[in-house]
Design an enzyme around this catalytic site. Structure first.
Site, PDB file in Angstrom:
ATOM      1  N   ARG A  47      19.914 -64.609  64.348  1.00  0.00           N
ATOM      2  CA  ARG A  47      20.084 -66.068  62.684  1.00  0.00           C
ATOM      3  C   ARG A  47      20.637 -67.086  63.776  1.00  0.00           C
ATOM      4  NH1 ARG A  47      23.790 -67.592  60.397  1.00  0.00           N
ATOM      5  NH2 ARG A  47      24.682 -64.871  59.753  1.00  0.00           N
ATOM      6  N   TYR A  99       1.997 -80.302  47.234  1.00  0.00           N
ATOM      7  CA  TYR A  99       1.206 -78.704  46.917  1.00  0.00           C
ATOM      8  C   TYR A  99       2.385 -78.044  46.003  1.00  0.00           C
ATOM      9  CZ  TYR A  99       1.780 -73.930  48.151  1.00  0.00           C
ATOM     10  OH  TYR A  99       1.471 -72.460  48.578  1.00  0.00           O
ATOM     11  N   ASP A 171       5.196 -83.667  54.859  1.00  0.00           N
ATOM     12  CA  ASP A 171       4.237 -83.068  55.105  1.00  0.00           C
ATOM     13  C   ASP A 171       2.481 -82.783  55.475  1.00  0.00           C
ATOM     14  OD1 ASP A 171       3.042 -80.165  54.443  1.00  0.00           O
ATOM     15  OD2 ASP A 171       4.153 -79.947  52.700  1.00  0.00           O
ATOM     16  N   LYS A 196      -0.515 -71.907  58.126  1.00  0.00           N
ATOM     17  CA  LYS A 196      -1.791 -72.574  57.317  1.00  0.00           C
ATOM     18  C   LYS A 196      -2.554 -73.131  59.218  1.00  0.00           C
ATOM     19  CE  LYS A 196      -0.472 -72.111  53.842  1.00  0.00           C
ATOM     20  NZ  LYS A 196       0.063 -72.828  53.073  1.00  0.00           N
TER      21      LYS A 196
HETATM   22  C1  LIG Z   1       1.192 -73.490  51.544  1.00  0.00           C
HETATM   23  C2  LIG Z   1       2.078 -75.253  51.815  1.00  0.00           C
HETATM   24  C3  LIG Z   1       3.020 -75.329  51.379  1.00  0.00           C
HETATM   25  C4  LIG Z   1       4.207 -73.739  51.728  1.00  0.00           C
HETATM   26  O1  LIG Z   1       4.190 -73.560  53.003  1.00  0.00           O
HETATM   27  P1  LIG Z   1       4.550 -72.039  52.755  1.00  0.00           P
HETATM   28  O2  LIG Z   1       4.538 -71.425  54.070  1.00  0.00           O
HETATM   29  O3  LIG Z   1       3.593 -70.683  51.625  1.00  0.00           O
HETATM   30  O4  LIG Z   1       5.886 -71.513  52.316  1.00  0.00           O
HETATM   31  C5  LIG Z   1       4.079 -76.520  51.655  1.00  0.00           C
HETATM   32  N1  LIG Z   1       2.978 -77.555  51.612  1.00  0.00           N
HETATM   33  C6  LIG Z   1       1.197 -77.554  51.725  1.00  0.00           C
HETATM   34  C7  LIG Z   1       0.797 -79.018  51.691  1.00  0.00           C
HETATM   35  C8  LIG Z   1       1.591 -76.573  51.898  1.00  0.00           C
HETATM   36  O5  LIG Z   1      -0.458 -75.978  51.839  1.00  0.00           O
END
Ligand SMILES: *Cc1c(COP(=O)(O)O)cnc(C)c1O
Length: 380
Positions: A47, A99, A171, A196
């Site tokens: 961890r 998001y 983000d 992603k």
């Molecule tokens: C998918 C996504 C998230 C969240 O991420 P997870 O890996 O699904 O927890 C946050 N911000 C954006 C822009 C996303 O596309």
């Protein structure tokens, strides 16, 4: 080192001193033998740290031009760690076209712990300063936004953050460091859903944070270890492998994205296309300034704004898969109103343009002619 070299080699020197394996070994272990109490080789419990994850965290830092990388079990776990820097009474100024899962985390989890969020349109960055008060601690920016592809001026937000002693977090999931590097533009924290584009193959869920400041990194590492939302070594390996082709994948995502955005723009049944590469996009100039190219995320609305017609189109697609998520090699289509944005109240989402007929595409790296033929037959 240039970006296209960093995606392959960044932070990956001497990953296997034992045998010199070119790829970092998957250290599938929870704990590490100690020679005397406290006598270990840098890892004591997975961890707190794991060599495969550490290789990935160095790679994250490298591609975002940062000093410290942290890998989490999901993008939301990474965001969760950032908000845990705050305490009750603190305030956050956040992008409104957000998001859906981030909105849910902010409003349904952290508001009940006394953190206050202001969701505002940041397309005009001058707006941001109007919401700063003595309790403000953090500005949360998503750009391009999801799913409206608004562009927010990161440098302008960084200037507000610096002036008032706030943290700026970006983000960077949609853009990836191939297109924009928020730390270089003045952000303090860059966040990714590595699920992603960074992973890139729709086979893993993961999150990342990258920062420059040593003290901030220490605080986030403390939260990462204390809260424990870490990712495992197998997933770390998969994302390390994905990163190695990030630059070539992104190049093709951008090329295909441009061709499809232009196809949609000229289609008689399409009312509106949202893509930052169009000169008519309201913040195209900022996109041109802070991004290298415009990406493969596109949203569009059909004429008449008919919910059922939008559903029919996404159901008829054959190469595009109807699915949540984005950023993989394969093309995906989504209907935000019923899928990714279902957790945002209808009147809230419509205020930001997420109307019933909005369709979002994550354009993959297939042959673009096949993708266009698929859209043509589905739109009819
Ligand atoms: C998918 C996504 C998230 C969240 O991420 P997870 O890996 O699904 O927890 C946050 N911000 C954006 C822009 C996303 O596309």
């Amino acid at each position: 080192m240039k970006f296209n070299t960093k995606t392959i080699h960044g932070g990956q020197h001497d990953v296997d001193p034992a045998y010199g394996s070119v790829m970092p070994p998957i250290y599938q272990t929870s704990t590490y033998a100690q020679s005397t109490p406290g006598g270990h080789k840098g890892f004591e419990y997975s961890r707190s740290g794991n060599p495969t994850r550490a290789a990935l965290e160095r790679a994250f830092a490298s591609i975002e031009n940062g000093k410290h990388g942290l890998a989490f079990a999901s993008g939301l776990a990474a965001i969760d760690a950032v908000v845990k820097l705050l305490k009750p009474g603190d305030e956050v100024i956040s992008t409104n076209d957000l998001y859906g899962g981030t909105y849910r985390l902010f409003t349904k989890v952290f508001e009940q712990f006394g953190v206050k969020f202001h969701f505002i349109g940041m397309e005009n960055a001058a707006q941001v300063e109007n919401y700063v008060n003595d309790n403000t601690r953090l500005i949360w920016v998503e750009t391009p936004t999801n799913p409206m592809m608004n562009i927010i001026d990161i440098k302008a937000c960084a200037a507000v953050a610096r002036k008032h002693g706030l943290l700026l977090a970006v983000d960077n999931t949609f853009a990836t460091p191939y297109l924009q590097q928020p730390l270089d533009l003045g952000a303090d924290i860059v966040m990714h859903s590595a699920t992603k584009y960074l992973g890139g193959h729709s086979d893993v869920v993961m999150g990342a944070l990258v920062v420059n400041d040593d003290k901030l990194a220490e605080k986030l590492y403390f939260i990462q270890n204390a809260s424990g939302a870490v990712c495992g070594p197998q997933d770390s390996f998969l994302v390390l492998r994905g990163l190695k082709t990030l630059h070539v994948r992104m190049q093709r995502h951008c090329e295909n994205g441009k061709t499809i955005a232009e196809f949609l723009l000229n289609h008689p049944k399409i009312e509106k296309v949202y893509w930052p590469g169009f000169e008519s996009h309201p913040n195209h100039a900022i996109a041109r300034d802070q991004m290298r190219d415009y990406g493969g995320m596109i949203s569009f609305v059909t004429k008449g704004n008919n919910y059922d017609e939008a559903v029919r189109i996404v159901e008829n697609l054959k190469i595009f898969t109807l699915a949540e998520s984005l950023g993989g090699v394969e093309s995906l289509a989504g209907h935000p109103a019923s899928m990714t944005h279902a957790s945002i109240p209808k009147e809230e989402r419509e205020k930001t343009g997420v109307v019933d007929a909005l369709i979002r595409l994550s354009v993959g790296i297939e042959d673009v002619n096949d993708l266009i033929a698929d859209l043509e037959q589905a739109i009819g």
